[in-house]
Scaffold this active site. Structure first.
Site, PDB file in Angstrom:
ATOM      1  N   TYR A  22       0.791  -1.230   0.000  1.00  0.00           N
ATOM      2  CA  TYR A  22       0.000   0.000   0.000  1.00  0.00           C
ATOM      3  C   TYR A  22       0.826   1.285   0.000  1.00  0.00           C
ATOM      4  CZ  TYR A  22      -3.574  -3.398   1.130  1.00  0.00           C
ATOM      5  OH  TYR A  22      -4.411  -4.486   1.098  1.00  0.00           O
ATOM      6  N   HIS A  97      -8.540   1.693  -5.818  1.00  0.00           N
ATOM      7  CA  HIS A  97      -7.795   0.761  -4.966  1.00  0.00           C
ATOM      8  C   HIS A  97      -6.313   1.029  -5.150  1.00  0.00           C
ATOM      9  CE1 HIS A  97     -11.224  -1.614  -3.771  1.00  0.00           C
ATOM     10  NE2 HIS A  97     -11.653  -1.493  -5.025  1.00  0.00           N
TER      11      HIS A  97
END
Length: 145
Positions: A22, A97
């Site tokens: 991430y 995302h």
């Protein structure tokens, strides 16, 4: 308000949670960057993060934004309630995302939102939020709102 950015569960841990997937930016870093872009384009923007599905549904239902950017996180794959909230308000949204959900575990490869979204952005890390905001601004300008 022109744009609402909604972040789902565990995104409050960005910068600490699995940075190899991430990235190192926190949600505050991302929000600050988006705020600057919005300000420079005379667009108002608001941010909301929750780990609770019902709070996200409430925020979608109550939103006065012209377009919503949402990273539903794990709710992408499970939340019929969030899908139904978007269908109920009939408002455009962009699904975002950080990682490419189609390059992850099998259970993460199905989105319950993609087929009803105005657009989807996957796999560009925090830059995906910038791409989503640019397209949201384009949408607002195109609609003349």
């Amino acid at each position: 308000m022109d744009v609402l950015v909604i972040n789902g569960p565990n995104l409050n841990l960005l910068g600490k949670r699995q940075p190899h997937i991430y990235g190192n930016k926190t949600i505050e870093d991302i929000n600050n960057e988006l705020h600057k872009i919005a300000h420079n384009n005379n667009v108002t923007i608001d941010f909301f993060q929750s780990n609770h599905e019902g709070e996200i549904v409430d925020k979608i239902q109550q939103s006065a934004a012209k377009i919503i950017i949402i990273n539903p996180a794990a709710y992408t794959h499970t939340s019929i309630a969030i899908r139904d909230a978007f269908l109920a308000i009939n408002k455009p949204f962009i699904e975002i995302h950080l990682s490419n959900i189609y390059n992850r575990e099998e259970f993460r490869t199905k989105s319950l939102l993609s087929d009803i979204a105005y657009g989807c952005i996957f796999g560009f890390g925090p830059n995906g939020y910038t791409l989503a905001l640019i397209e949201a601004i384009n949408y607002i300008n195109m609609k003349g709102e």
